[in-house]
Structure formats: C-alpha cells, structure tokens
Design an enzyme around this catalytic site. Structure first.
Site, PDB file in Angstrom:
ATOM      1  N   HIS A 200       0.855  -1.185   0.000  1.00 15.27           N
ATOM      2  CA  HIS A 200       0.000   0.000   0.000  1.00 15.27           C
ATOM      3  C   HIS A 200       0.893   1.239   0.000  1.00 15.27           C
ATOM      4  O   HIS A 200       0.773   2.121   0.846  1.00 15.27           O
ATOM      5  CB  HIS A 200      -0.956  -0.022   1.186  1.00 15.27           C
ATOM      6  CG  HIS A 200      -1.988  -1.100   1.103  1.00 15.27           C
ATOM      7  ND1 HIS A 200      -3.185  -0.925   0.438  1.00 15.27           N
ATOM      8  CD2 HIS A 200      -1.971  -2.377   1.551  1.00 15.27           C
ATOM      9  CE1 HIS A 200      -3.879  -2.048   0.506  1.00 15.27           C
ATOM     10  NE2 HIS A 200      -3.161  -2.946   1.167  1.00 15.27           N
ATOM     11  N   HIS A 221       1.471  -8.556  -1.076  1.00 18.01           N
ATOM     12  CA  HIS A 221       0.685  -8.792  -2.294  1.00 18.01           C
ATOM     13  C   HIS A 221       1.250  -8.019  -3.498  1.00 18.01           C
ATOM     14  O   HIS A 221       0.700  -7.042  -3.965  1.00 18.01           O
ATOM     15  CB  HIS A 221      -0.809  -8.573  -2.108  1.00 18.01           C
ATOM     16  CG  HIS A 221      -1.254  -7.339  -1.384  1.00 18.01           C
ATOM     17  ND1 HIS A 221      -0.810  -6.080  -1.686  1.00 18.01           N
ATOM     18  CD2 HIS A 221      -2.163  -7.194  -0.389  1.00 18.01           C
ATOM     19  CE1 HIS A 221      -1.410  -5.205  -0.913  1.00 18.01           C
ATOM     20  NE2 HIS A 221      -2.227  -5.851  -0.101  1.00 18.01           N
ATOM     21  N   ASN A 224      -0.232  -5.492  -6.281  1.00 15.83           N
ATOM     22  CA  ASN A 224      -1.475  -4.867  -5.810  1.00 15.83           C
ATOM     23  C   ASN A 224      -1.180  -3.752  -4.821  1.00 15.83           C
ATOM     24  O   ASN A 224      -0.371  -3.916  -3.908  1.00 15.83           O
ATOM     25  CB  ASN A 224      -2.387  -5.907  -5.170  1.00 15.83           C
ATOM     26  CG  ASN A 224      -2.826  -6.981  -6.152  1.00 15.83           C
ATOM     27  OD1 ASN A 224      -2.550  -8.161  -5.969  1.00 15.83           O
ATOM     28  ND2 ASN A 224      -3.497  -6.580  -7.208  1.00 15.83           N
ATOM     29  N   ARG A 232      10.717   4.423 -17.181  1.00 16.16           N
ATOM     30  CA  ARG A 232      11.709   5.236 -16.471  1.00 16.16           C
ATOM     31  C   ARG A 232      11.410   5.382 -14.987  1.00 16.16           C
ATOM     32  O   ARG A 232      12.090   6.133 -14.283  1.00 16.16           O
ATOM     33  CB  ARG A 232      11.809   6.618 -17.134  1.00 16.16           C
ATOM     34  CG  ARG A 232      12.453   6.577 -18.519  1.00 16.16           C
ATOM     35  CD  ARG A 232      12.579   7.967 -19.122  1.00 16.16           C
ATOM     36  NE  ARG A 232      11.274   8.578 -19.361  1.00 16.16           N
ATOM     37  CZ  ARG A 232      10.511   8.329 -20.433  1.00 16.16           C
ATOM     38  NH1 ARG A 232      10.921   7.466 -21.346  1.00 16.16           N
ATOM     39  NH2 ARG A 232       9.338   8.930 -20.589  1.00 16.16           N
ATOM     40  N   ASP A 253      -4.933 -15.932  -7.507  1.00 10.80           N
ATOM     41  CA  ASP A 253      -6.327 -16.363  -7.594  1.00 10.80           C
ATOM     42  C   ASP A 253      -6.949 -16.109  -8.962  1.00 10.80           C
ATOM     43  O   ASP A 253      -8.122 -16.415  -9.187  1.00 10.80           O
ATOM     44  CB  ASP A 253      -7.168 -15.699  -6.508  1.00 10.80           C
ATOM     45  CG  ASP A 253      -7.247 -14.181  -6.649  1.00 10.80           C
ATOM     46  OD1 ASP A 253      -6.539 -13.598  -7.490  1.00 10.80           O
ATOM     47  OD2 ASP A 253      -8.022 -13.557  -5.874  1.00 10.80           O
ATOM     48  N   ASP A 278      -4.543 -13.966   1.330  1.00  6.93           N
ATOM     49  CA  ASP A 278      -5.256 -12.711   1.623  1.00  6.93           C
ATOM     50  C   ASP A 278      -6.733 -12.998   1.859  1.00  6.93           C
ATOM     51  O   ASP A 278      -7.605 -12.179   1.561  1.00  6.93           O
ATOM     52  CB  ASP A 278      -5.072 -11.702   0.488  1.00  6.93           C
ATOM     53  CG  ASP A 278      -5.401 -10.271   0.902  1.00  6.93           C
ATOM     54  OD1 ASP A 278      -5.326  -9.971   2.105  1.00  6.93           O
ATOM     55  OD2 ASP A 278      -5.743  -9.456   0.019  1.00  6.93           O
ATOM     56  N   GLY A 313      -9.696  -8.198  -0.365  1.00  5.43           N
ATOM     57  CA  GLY A 313      -9.155  -9.482   0.036  1.00  5.43           C
ATOM     58  C   GLY A 313      -9.506 -10.539  -0.994  1.00  5.43           C
ATOM     59  O   GLY A 313      -9.850 -10.230  -2.138  1.00  5.43           O
TER      60      GLY A 313
END
Length: 387
Positions: A200, A221, A224, A232, A253, A278, A313
C-alpha cells in the site's frame, strides 16, 4: 476439518515432496516424536494402513500463509481474540494451511494493539497453527489505500514505535509505506526484529532501495496497491523484482494479478516468491458477504469486491493457490509446493525449522490427494484430518 488434535506418531506418503528436491520420494513413512520429525524411512501402503497411519497420495511441508485476514466466518479485525484465531486457523487448515500469520488490517487509532494482545495470548496457549502476526497498516500511503479505510491510515508515532519494538514471542510482520515513515523508524523496527514489508505504497524505486538498506525484507501482495513499473520509473514493483534479497507474497487467484505478471515474478524472484491467500471470513465459511468499515463486500463466485468493483481481500485457500499457479503460470508441482511452504519459512527466518520435511524439523505437513486438494494437516505433530 476435524480438530481432534491427536498426537500422530507417523504418516505415510505415496509421494513425499520434501521442500528441497524436485523429485519425490516414493512410499515413505514419516516418523514423529515430540512434535518433530524423528526419521523418514521406506514403507508400504498395506503396513501403513494396518498400523493406522494417516495416508496421503502426496505429503509436502506444511503450508504457511503469511497473509490471511479471516476464515470460517471469522474476521480477525472484527474479533481479535484467541477463540477467533482458533476458528480462523481451523478454517485455513481445510485448505492445507498448517501455519499462518493472522492479518489485522488498518483500523482506527491504536486498534492494532488488540491484535498484538490476542496473538500473544494465542501463542502462550499454543493455539495450533498460529505462528505470529501480520499487521497490514495503519502506516500506509493514502494514495494506495485500496480497500483499507483512508480515514484510519496515519503516520507512525513514537508511541507506536515503542509498542512495535517492545518484543514479540513470534514472527511479527508489518506492512507499511516506507516513504511515509519518520526518519529512523524503519531501522529501529528492523533492529527489534520486526519483519518489514512494503505494501500500500507509492514509493519510488530509490525509496524502496533505501528502505531495503535499512532493513526492509518483503513486499505485500506484489503488484497490488503499490506503484507500478514503467520505462523510467520502476516503482515498488520494479524495485522488488530487481532486488536480490526482498521476498514477496503474491495472490494467485486469477483476479488480483494477471498470469503474465505472475510468470514474470516467478522468473525474476525464484525462491523469494511466496503464495499467500489474503483470505477473508468467507473462506471455509457460510456468509455471502460482510461489511468492512461500513462498506459492503460481496462474494460473487470466488471474487470479493465492494460495489465499485474494488477487490477486498480474496476467497482463496492455499491448496487452490497451488493448483492455480500451476495452471495459470506453468509452475511445476514441487516449485508450487515450495512457494506455499519453503519460501514463506525462509521469509520469516524459520528455514531451519519449517518448510522442509527432514529429520529434526517441526512435524508440520500438508497432506494432499491426487487432485492436490487438502485431505489433512499435521501441525507440530498433531493430526487434523479433513472432514
């Protein structure tokens, strides 16, 4: 899966994948004593059946899930308790997971402290399967919140640093955005043994490299909720793929990451790429959906999303992740089994006790049928057969 919690003196494998060799050992008895593997010897099916041993077509090192939010109609964020952790672990075992890091995602204020307390108590109680804790937030980038509550994402304070470096009785993984951390906090966390994972995050490749030098070990993950790779600007994805040391979890998945990207990651990362689920409370559960910080999440097929289509999830078991990465990315069975067990053990610094089937290792095993569906799990010598 039945939680009979029975001590298991031996199991029989028609084919044993030990986590090291690509070649299986055929017709092997794995002898267990005091929660450890005592010996591995040749055997035969009639003798194993006569002795009452659990029998499986395939036995592999026990799967380790580094990122699982819930299962069995139980979400860790909703109920941070030892009883809830036991239910989640039982649900995860139905998909072949022997050990897991229950994952507590971004929540308001210092709510994550309740997760620390719950997992400490679960480890003290020797709750089968609970290996440690994964805190996914709240120290993330608001620009890459994903399904996390943007209002609860915040900067790390000195009080947070003190709480997280106070010592923990098992592996403690922390997903964070390194570009949002105060100066010196990353190194202090790493020095205290916290397993730092970038996720994140909108970090640049240079910021990831600096974080790696300060102790960053993993990526959460992969692909994601992180800055992507372009010509670049390598971003987090490019920095992780280019690294020689960083591990990464990946959700195989068929929804979270394109199979072409998974193939690239497999080729680039090799033994540093780990399967994760997850998973949310719908895994091995009955609920068709739930609410997450006031947002409705629904299960359609095997895909969990909010009304806008944002993934929330996954509805994925570890045995299914093994099958899917083989089908979708052309990964061999022994490699997929290592991604589910051997690589995660190494990512946690536990390669000397988990992730292999060998004398002296903890007796944690995943039992699979010919179809690669779980038919039982052994956790530190305790046998949990599939119902």
């Amino acid at each position: 899966m039945s939680d009979i919690n029975a001590e298991c003196p031996a199991v029989f494998a028609r084919r044993l994948y030990d986590g090291a060799s690509d070649l299986p050992q055929e017709n092997r008895v794995i002898e267990i004593e005091a929660g450890r593997i005592r010996a591995i010897r040749p055997g035969d099916l009639p003798s194993a059946v006569a002795a009452g041993m659990p029998v499986a077509e395939i036995i592999a090192p026990g799967f380790i899930d580094l990122q699982i939010n819930g299962a069995n109609d139980t979400q860790f964020n909703f109920d941070p308790s030892v009883a809830a952790l036991a239910r989640i672990a039982a649900g995860a075992r139905r998909g072949g997971t022997a050990h897991l890091l229950p994952t507590f995602i971004t929540a308001p204020g210092e709510a994550y402290l309740s997760a620390l307390t719950a997992v400490r108590a679960a480890l003290a109680a020797k709750t089968p399967g609970i290996l440690g804790l994964h805190l996914e937030g709240p120290f993330l980038s608001p620009a890459r919140a994903g399904i996390h509550d943007p209002a609860a994402i915040r900067a790390m304070t000195s009080a947070d640093l003190a709480a997280l470096t106070a010592g923990f009785p098992g592996p403690l993984m922390l997903t964070l955005a390194p570009e949002c951390l105060p100066e010196g906090h990353l190194a202090a966390l790493a020095a205290a043994g916290v397993i730092l994972s970038v996720g994140h995050s909108a970090a640049t490749a240079a910021e990831v490299a600096a974080a790696e030098a300060a102790g960053l070990r993993c990526a959460t993950h992969l692909f994601n909720a992180m800055s992507q790779m372009s010509g670049r600007a390598p971003g987090v994805v490019g920095a992780v793929l280019a690294s020689d040391r960083l591990y990464a979890g990946i959700i195989a998945d068929g929804h979270h990451v394109a199979w072409e990207n998974i193939r690239i990651a497999v080729k680039a990362m090799g033994a540093r790429l780990c399967l994760v689920t997850d998973a949310m409370l719908t895994l091995a559960g009955t609920a068709p959906g739930f609410a997450l910080h006031g947002v409705g999440i629904t299960l359609q097929g095997d895909r969990l999303t909010d009304a806008a289509g944002t993934l929330a999830g996954a509805h994925l078991a570890m045995d299914a992740a093994v099958r899917r990465i083989m089908d979708g990315a052309g990964v061999s069975l022994p490699q997929a089994l290592r991604m589910a067990a051997t690589h995660p053990a190494a990512a946690l610094g536990l390669a000397a006790e988990l992730g292999r089937v060998a004398p002296g290792y903890r007796a944690s095993l995943t039992l699979l049928g010919e179809d690669l569906a779980s038919c039982g799990v052994v956790v530190d010598g305790r046998y949990f057969p599939q119902d």
